[in-house]
Write an enzyme that holds these catalytic residues in place. Structure first.
Site, PDB file in Angstrom:
ATOM      1  N   LYS A 208     -47.410 -44.311-121.244  1.00 33.51           N
ATOM      2  CA  LYS A 208     -47.482 -44.770-119.852  1.00 33.51           C
ATOM      3  C   LYS A 208     -48.741 -44.202-119.208  1.00 33.51           C
ATOM      4  CE  LYS A 208     -44.673 -45.027-115.618  1.00 33.51           C
ATOM      5  NZ  LYS A 208     -43.424 -44.640-114.955  1.00 33.51           N
TER       6      LYS A 208
ATOM      7  N   SER B  90     -37.291 -45.169-113.262  1.00 32.46           N
ATOM      8  CA  SER B  90     -38.410 -45.919-113.825  1.00 32.46           C
ATOM      9  C   SER B  90     -38.336 -46.152-115.318  1.00 32.46           C
ATOM     10  CB  SER B  90     -39.732 -45.216-113.499  1.00 32.46           C
ATOM     11  OG  SER B  90     -40.024 -45.377-112.147  1.00 32.46           O
TER      12      SER B  90
ATOM     13  N   SER C 142     -40.764 -48.260-112.790  1.00 34.20           N
ATOM     14  CA  SER C 142     -42.201 -48.396-112.837  1.00 34.20           C
ATOM     15  C   SER C 142     -42.762 -48.476-114.266  1.00 34.20           C
ATOM     16  CB  SER C 142     -42.857 -47.223-112.098  1.00 34.20           C
ATOM     17  OG  SER C 142     -42.586 -46.013-112.735  1.00 34.20           O
TER      18      SER C 142
END
Lengths: 451, 455
Positions: free
Chosen positions: B69, B169, B144
């Site tokens: 990420k 997330s 997210s």
């Protein structure tokens, strides 16, 4: 009525910075002693330096603070180019220590925090050096208990002395002592920010009090100190208290301070200057003023105690305070730099105590102890034949010679000027290479001149 | 192919890591044109690591392609958290998880898209192109960690994604994309090198096509780290026996079709449960979460001011104006919203009413969970109240409605509890996620019940 409170920032003498492994040594090359943590790079995390924490705890203990059972760090947010994260990791809600007292002054709180970097102002621009970023600082906040600048100076002097006893603080470091000074005389509060060093602190306070008495400030304000001009200057008027939006620094866990740790730290706190002064007056029967001078310096006090084991404490105190300190000042050396060994002092003062050398010889040897390397007092005295001479016939010779060469002084003495006798004794000391017993010389002189 | 089988293949020389990595890099580029899962594809680094493994096939993850990420630092690789303000920023150090992965032979293939700084539940708040749902391009991936979950679902190659959760997330995009994701106990995985959203909440976790992959990678990245003071010293609990499960009553007040699907699946698998009520958590976790998260975020984002890294402007203003200019230009709307709200909640006069109160509520919520775990081995709920919405639907939501999406996930995140989101089936052709939550360090129980789902 004058009310002064201070917030002083002291640099702890730890090996590494407060939240990372960078060294605390001062380096000249800007931004060379830094890492991702003290530069606040994204993703980096602080790790508390245990040494810094324990030293702060030691200070809180020595200043008789209540130690919080739990303490943690907070973020103090403000935007400034020298602050890498635009927040400072400090302590807010539960500092290490609260409600202490030191030297008759109430201590509000003691906490640990990181130093920001430094701005280097150039004519048309400004540079930032983060080498200092993350240097551990302890902030000591007093209640507004001081009534004049002298009190503040005395307090800080004593504080610094005691902190050096605690081995938490390095006097020599450039930024060792910085203070924010809160002064109010007529109601409105004025804060003078960032004053460095004892003399400037006292000067800034004196200037500010006088200024306020001439022209009472109408609103709270923050002022700066111009050391060169010796004046404070307005930085900004404070309409409300600063709001730093404190929140918990959750990258650092809450620290539980156990009774065990507090007790261990307490045991590590050595005798501080005040206790030492009173012990010296009792144990060695010193005058309080002498005891104070000796206690004001950890190393001087240590030297005294070592010497007093073998030599009359009165003589030891007198020679260490008067002659040794004076000569160190004169030669601009510290005790460490001069490398004065207790053994040498004992050898010297023992001879003096036993009346084997004269006062003048002792003084001469003392200078050599300070100035010469690998110097041995005993060897020097022996080689140069400096043992005091009390032999009457030898001294009579010197007396005769002195009288011959100083007929003016002899006349003057005969006319009732007692001081002229001192001059003649001095003459004999010169003739005898400082070895003549001055008492014997004096008696013989008096006898000769009366004849 | 499961990661384990692939790794064994690489180790025995039957599978070429270089070939696989080249293929997956090609695939990423193809997929990215339509789906926008990657902010940055690290061809060079990937091939370098693959070659090393091919020569010396060692490590628990030998040759396994892993995506990271974009809020996790990879040394020398542009790391932006999907925010324009960090464009061009290349960290000077590796996050601890990245180091651990590489040390075990993983191959870093790129940085995945996310809501900028993690601020969002749909991944629409990215400053890059918005990623699209692998099962329907008109729908969101969830956020997210949207790029991570989306790519995990679409790729045909062995791959595990490293994601991160602050308030949901990992679970949210896993639920929407139909993949499996573990959000570990707070502190079980080092945060060193994770760019902070909210330090007391952030947790790095793993997302995989199958549960096995997630477990394998979690086992590599977890463990104490001296560089992260909040990293736990304790080991995981070895107890993996799940006897009692509490179904959180308040989380069932959603679309009945989703609810029925979740319950049907539990019954099918023979997983017994009792209903349990968590009134405090249900009522106050969202408010408490957003106050704490935003307060912390607003301080974390202070450092981005165009001075030391990331984007900068010509400097001809006093520093305050300069900082404002850079921040105005490069932070997106949601980041600004959270900075303003977060700053407000910690200002003098409001700090007691908001920030400090939220901290107290957080403690009460943790206690409520702890009490539940005295009776239940695990708690269960849907992962999300809805299936992946269409972009057109999301556009109509107010910020508060947006935040409501996290109603299932903020509780365990706030309490630092490990939770596992698994695909439980499909409704309206879109995946539905179920979420198991365990007590601190009880990840093994999660895996043990998760295995029943056969995913």
């Amino acid at each position: 009525m004058v009310k002064i409170g201070i917030e002083c920032h002291l640099q702890l003498n730890t090996r590494s910075k407060i939240f990372c492994g960078c060294s605390t040594k001062q380096v000249d090359d800007p931004n060379s002693n830094v890492c991702e943590v003290c530069c606040g790079f994204p993703g980096s995390k602080p790790v508390l330096n245990k040494e810094a924490f324990e030293k702060a705890l030691k200070i809180a203990t020595a200043l008789n603070c209540k130690i919080n059972k739990k303490t943690f760090f907070s973020r103090k947010s403000y935007f400034y180019p020298d602050l890498p994260k635009n927040f400072q990791i400090t302590q807010y809600d539960f500092p290490i220590g609260i409600n202490g007292s030191f030297s008759g002054v109430k201590i509000k709180r003691i906490h640990l925090e990181e130093d920001p970097g430094a701005l280097i102002h150039k004519t048309s621009y400004c540079l930032v050096d983060y080498n200092r970023s993350g240097i551990p600082l302890v902030e000591i906040v007093t209640e507004p208990d001081f009534k004049d600048p002298k009190e503040v100076r005395e307090f800080l002097k004593k504080l610094i002395t005691d902190l050096s006893y605690l081995d938490v603080y390095d006097k020599k470091s450039e930024f060792a002592l910085k203070a924010d000074l809160n002064v109010s005389t007529t109601g409105a509060k004025v804060e003078i920010k960032n004053v460095t060093g004892l003399k400037d602190i006292e000067d800034a306070l004196s200037y500010e009090i006088e200024r306020q008495q001439k022209d009472a400030p109408k609103s709270n304000e923050t002022r700066g100190w111009n050391s060169d001009k010796g004046i404070t200057f307005l930085q900004r008027v404070k309409e409300s208290e600063d709001d730093y939006g404190y929140i918990t620094e959750t990258d650092l866990p809450v620290i539980e301070i156990s009774d065990n740790l507090v007790n261990k730290i307490k045991k590590d706190v050595p005798e501080l200057s005040e206790e030492k002064t009173s012990r010296f007056t009792l144990q060695y029967q010193l005058r309080e003023s002498d005891a104070k001078v000796l206690s004001s310096n950890k190393k001087l006090a240590h030297l005294f105690e070592e010497v007093a084991k073998k030599v009359d404490p009165d003589i030891a105190a007198k020679w260490i305070i008067r002659d040794l300190s004076n000569q160190l000042n004169y030669h601009k050396k510290t005790l460490d730099e001069a490398n004065v060994k207790p053994g040498d002092m004992i050898d010297l003062l023992k001879l003096f105590e036993d009346k084997k050398i004269t006062d003048n010889t002792a003084k001469e040897v003392m200078i050599k102890i300070i100035t010469e390397k690998n110097f041995s007092p005993l060897k020097y005295i022996e080689t140069n034949n400096l043992i005091m001479k009390s032999d009457t016939s030898q001294i009579e010779e010197w007396c005769k010679k002195a009288i011959e060469e100083s007929s003016d002084a002899v006349e003057s003495y005969k006319n009732g000027n007692e001081k002229s006798l001192n001059f003649l004794v001095g003459k004999i000391m010169e003739l005898s290479n400082k070895t003549a017993n001055p008492d014997v010389a004096r008696k013989i002189l008096v006898k000769f001149i009366k004849k | 192919m499961r990661a384990k089988d692939y790794i064994n293949g690489v180790k025995s020389g039957k599978i070429s890591a270089i070939k696989t990595v080249k293929s997956i890099l090609d695939e990423i580029k193809k997929i990215n044109k339509d789906y926008n899962y990657f902010n940055n594809i690290t061809d060079e680094l990937a091939l370098e690591l693959a070659e090393k493994i091919e020569k010396n096939p060692k490590g628990r993850l030998a040759g396994l392609p892993v995506s990271i990420k974009d809020d996790i630092c990879v040394k020398g690789v542009e790391t932006t958290c999907s925010s324009n303000i960090l464009r061009g920023y290349k960290p000077i150090f590796n996050a601890t998880v990245v180091k651990k992965l590489v040390d075990e032979g993983a191959v870093i293939i790129g940085k995945t898209n996310q809501d900028a700084f993690g601020f969002g539940s749909f991944n629409i708040n990215t400053d890059y192109k918005v990623p699209r749902n692998p099962l329907g391009k008109t729908r969101v991936t969830g956020g997210s960690s949207g790029g991570a979950a989306g790519f995990t679902a679409l790729t045909e190659f062995p791959h595990v994604a490293i994601g991160e959760s602050t308030g949901g997330s990992i679970a949210a995009p896993c639920s929407f994309c139909g993949v499996q994701g573990l959000t570990p106990t707070y502190g079980a995985v080092s945060r060193y090198g994770l760019i902070d959203y909210a330090n007391s909440l952030d947790k790095i976790g793993a997302i995989g096509k199958c549960l096995d992959d997630v477990e394998l990678v979690f086992d590599v990245i977890r463990g104490h780290d001296n560089k992260d003071s909040t990293s736990l010293n304790e080991e995981l609990s070895n107890n993996n026996e799940v006897k009692t499960i509490g179904l959180i009553k308040e989380t069932l007040d959603i679309d009945p079709k989703i609810k029925d699907l979740i319950l049907k699946k539990l019954n099918e698998l023979g997983i017994e449960y009792e209903k349990v009520s968590l009134p405090l958590t249900s009522k106050y976790s969202l408010a408490s979460y957003y106050i704490i998260a935003m307060a912390e975020a607003s301080t974390n984002l202070s450092k981005y001011c165009g001075m030391r890294y990331g984007q900068e402007e010509k400097l001809d203003l006093p520093y305050n104006e300069y900082f404002s200019d850079v921040r105005t230009k490069y932070f997106n709307k949601e980041a600004k919203r959270r900075i303003i709200l977060g700053t407000f909640t910690r200002m003098a006069g409001y700090r007691d009413a908001f920030y400090l109160k939220a901290m107290k509520v957080r403690t009460l919520i943790i206690n409520e969970y702890k009490k539940a775990f005295r009776r239940y081995d695990l708690l269960v709920s849907p992962s999300m109240p809805i299936i992946a919405p269409k972009f057109s639907e999301v556009d109509k939501l107010t910020p508060a409605e947006n935040y409501m999406m996290d109603i299932m996930t903020v509780g365990p995140n706030l309490a630092g509890l490990p939770h596992l989101s698994l695909n439980a089936g499909v409704y309206n052709k879109m995946p539905v996620g179920i979420m198991f939550t365990g007590d601190h360090l009880n990840e093994k129980k999660l895996f043990s019940v998760g295995k029943k789902y056969g995913v």
